[in-house]
Design a protein around this motif. Structure first.
Motif, PDB file in Angstrom:
ATOM      1  N   THR A 189      16.239 -35.943  10.994  1.00 45.34           N
ATOM      2  CA  THR A 189      14.780 -35.539  11.494  1.00 45.34           C
ATOM      3  C   THR A 189      14.044 -35.372  10.285  1.00 45.34           C
ATOM      4  O   THR A 189      12.683 -35.775  10.397  1.00 45.34           O
ATOM      5  CB  THR A 189      14.700 -34.499  12.385  1.00 45.34           C
ATOM      6  N   ARG A 221       9.176 -37.502   7.199  1.00 40.95           N
ATOM      7  CA  ARG A 221       8.680 -38.118   6.022  1.00 40.95           C
ATOM      8  C   ARG A 221       8.363 -39.436   6.225  1.00 40.95           C
ATOM      9  O   ARG A 221       7.305 -39.722   5.798  1.00 40.95           O
ATOM     10  CB  ARG A 221       9.630 -37.972   5.040  1.00 40.95           C
ATOM     11  N   ASP A 256       8.099 -24.387   7.527  1.00 37.24           N
ATOM     12  CA  ASP A 256       8.470 -23.742   8.835  1.00 37.24           C
ATOM     13  C   ASP A 256       8.900 -25.271   9.660  1.00 37.24           C
ATOM     14  O   ASP A 256       8.998 -26.493   9.369  1.00 37.24           O
ATOM     15  CB  ASP A 256       7.048 -23.369   9.373  1.00 37.24           C
ATOM     16  N   GLY A 289      20.006 -32.347  10.493  1.00 37.42           N
ATOM     17  CA  GLY A 289      18.746 -31.705  10.597  1.00 37.42           C
ATOM     18  C   GLY A 289      18.356 -31.328  12.088  1.00 37.42           C
ATOM     19  O   GLY A 289      16.978 -30.932  12.261  1.00 37.42           O
ATOM     20  N   ARG A 335      12.172 -21.477   3.734  1.00 40.84           N
ATOM     21  CA  ARG A 335      12.915 -22.243   4.475  1.00 40.84           C
ATOM     22  C   ARG A 335      14.411 -21.658   4.761  1.00 40.84           C
ATOM     23  O   ARG A 335      15.120 -21.943   5.575  1.00 40.84           O
ATOM     24  CB  ARG A 335      13.352 -23.656   3.668  1.00 40.84           C
TER      25      ARG A 335
HETATM   26  P1  ADP Z   1      16.483 -29.527   4.442  1.00 38.68           P
HETATM   27  O1  ADP Z   1      17.599 -29.813   5.219  1.00 38.68           O
HETATM   28  O2  ADP Z   1      16.757 -29.912   2.913  1.00 38.68           O
HETATM   29  O3  ADP Z   1      15.452 -28.355   4.430  1.00 38.68           O
HETATM   30  P2  ADP Z   1      15.015 -31.845   5.987  1.00 38.68           P
HETATM   31  O4  ADP Z   1      14.736 -32.804   5.173  1.00 38.68           O
HETATM   32  O5  ADP Z   1      16.281 -31.692   6.643  1.00 38.68           O
HETATM   33  O6  ADP Z   1      15.528 -30.705   4.491  1.00 38.68           O
HETATM   34  O7  ADP Z   1      13.909 -31.194   6.530  1.00 38.68           O
HETATM   35  C1  ADP Z   1      12.637 -30.959   5.923  1.00 38.68           C
HETATM   36  C2  ADP Z   1      11.480 -30.073   7.017  1.00 38.68           C
HETATM   37  O8  ADP Z   1      11.282 -31.141   7.987  1.00 38.68           O
HETATM   38  C3  ADP Z   1      11.906 -28.922   7.452  1.00 38.68           C
HETATM   39  O9  ADP Z   1      11.766 -27.781   6.575  1.00 38.68           O
HETATM   40  C4  ADP Z   1      11.312 -28.806   8.647  1.00 38.68           C
HETATM   41  O10 ADP Z   1       9.880 -28.440   8.355  1.00 38.68           O
HETATM   42  C5  ADP Z   1      11.247 -30.191   9.157  1.00 38.68           C
HETATM   43  N1  ADP Z   1      12.212 -30.570  10.032  1.00 38.68           N
HETATM   44  C6  ADP Z   1      13.363 -31.227  10.054  1.00 38.68           C
HETATM   45  N2  ADP Z   1      14.088 -31.345  11.376  1.00 38.68           N
HETATM   46  C7  ADP Z   1      13.511 -30.509  11.919  1.00 38.68           C
HETATM   47  C8  ADP Z   1      13.874 -30.180  13.362  1.00 38.68           C
HETATM   48  N3  ADP Z   1      14.953 -30.467  13.709  1.00 38.68           N
HETATM   49  N4  ADP Z   1      13.030 -29.073  13.717  1.00 38.68           N
HETATM   50  C9  ADP Z   1      11.920 -28.870  13.364  1.00 38.68           C
HETATM   51  N5  ADP Z   1      11.488 -29.033  11.982  1.00 38.68           N
HETATM   52  C10 ADP Z   1      12.315 -30.040  11.221  1.00 38.68           C
END
Ligand code: ADP
Length: 218
Positions: free
Chosen positions: A31, A36, A57, A85, A172
């Motif tokens: 996700t 991104r 957040d 994620g 985070r």
């Molecule tokens: P990491 O696992 O290194 O924190 P990710 O690429 O998985 O990085 O996620 C980056 C950001 O994307 C999160 O900090 C959040 O803001 C958002 N995000 C990703 N997946 C979710 C989700 N399932 N629910 C809400 N926000 C999400």
């Protein structure tokens, strides 16, 4: 196989997910990557997500759950998937359960990557990510690219993710403890959790993960 990957930011979820998905011939659904991609394409969804991500957040569930389900509906995910994620809080985990039930499918396992907190901060603060592929990551001290700023794997440009600054990382981690850790308990009650240590060389962690998943299926 249908697998969910959980672990704190910096556990190496993206890196491991890429290898595991390849080994298991299932799509890697992240996700974070979906958000991104939406941001770089300037979509409405990307615009909604950006401020939350930059602050470390969670993006609101109304946005996230629909996006994840749309991705799961695509043809390549019918036979299996590796979710990276998502879910990230109990509400999302319940939504995913509902989705699985509607489609008469089940998860095979939830792989929980464990890393000490001090290591998490070190990993993320020094992390450099490839613009072409977020699974191509380097570290300013412990995994330097051969040429500064250039990805060894594909020649892409390396950058520091805007949410990898120390302050955002601390948030985070807090969000992880408060929102995401409870889903481990949620899935333990379903007997799905397999925990492994995410310390050590990348390929060793992948091997550990493959062994743990195999044992779990046996
Ligand atoms: P990491 O696992 O290194 O924190 P990710 O690429 O998985 O990085 O996620 C980056 C950001 O994307 C999160 O900090 C959040 O803001 C958002 N995000 C990703 N997946 C979710 C989700 N399932 N629910 C809400 N926000 C999400």
């Amino acid at each position: 196989m249908r697998i969910v990957l959980v672990g704190p930011p910096g556990a190496g979820k993206g890196t491991q997910a890429a290898y595991l998905a390849k080994n298991l011939s299932i799509p890697h659904i992240s996700t974070g990557d979906l958000f991104r991609a939406n941001i770089s394409q300037g979509t409405d969804l990307g615009k909604q997500a950006k401020a939350y991500m930059d602050a470390g957040d969670l993006v609101p569930d109304e946005v996230t759950i629909g996006m994840a389900e749309d991705r799961l509906d695509q043809a390549d995910a019918v036979e299996g998937f590796l979710l990276d994620g998502f879910p990230r809080n109990v509400n999302q985990a319940r939504a995913l359960d509902g989705y699985l039930e509607r489609n008469a499918i089940r998860l095979d396992g939830v792989l929980d990557l464990e890393v000490p907190e001090s290591e998490v901060v070190r990993r993320i603060a020094g992390r450099r990510t490839c613009r072409n592929n977020s699974a191509h990551t380097f570290h300013v001290e412990s995994r330097k690219p051969k040429t500064d700023g250039v990805c060894d794997e594909c020649g892409g440009e390396l950058y520091q993710r805007s949410d990898d600054s120390e302050q955002t990382v601390r948030n985070r981690i807090e969000v992880y403890h408060r929102e995401t850790e409870p889903i481990i308990e949620f899935y333990k009650q379903q007997g799905l959790v397999v925990t492994i240590s995410a310390l050590g060389p990348v390929h060793e962690v992948t091997q550990r993960a493959m062994d743990a998943l195999r044992r779990d299926q046996a």
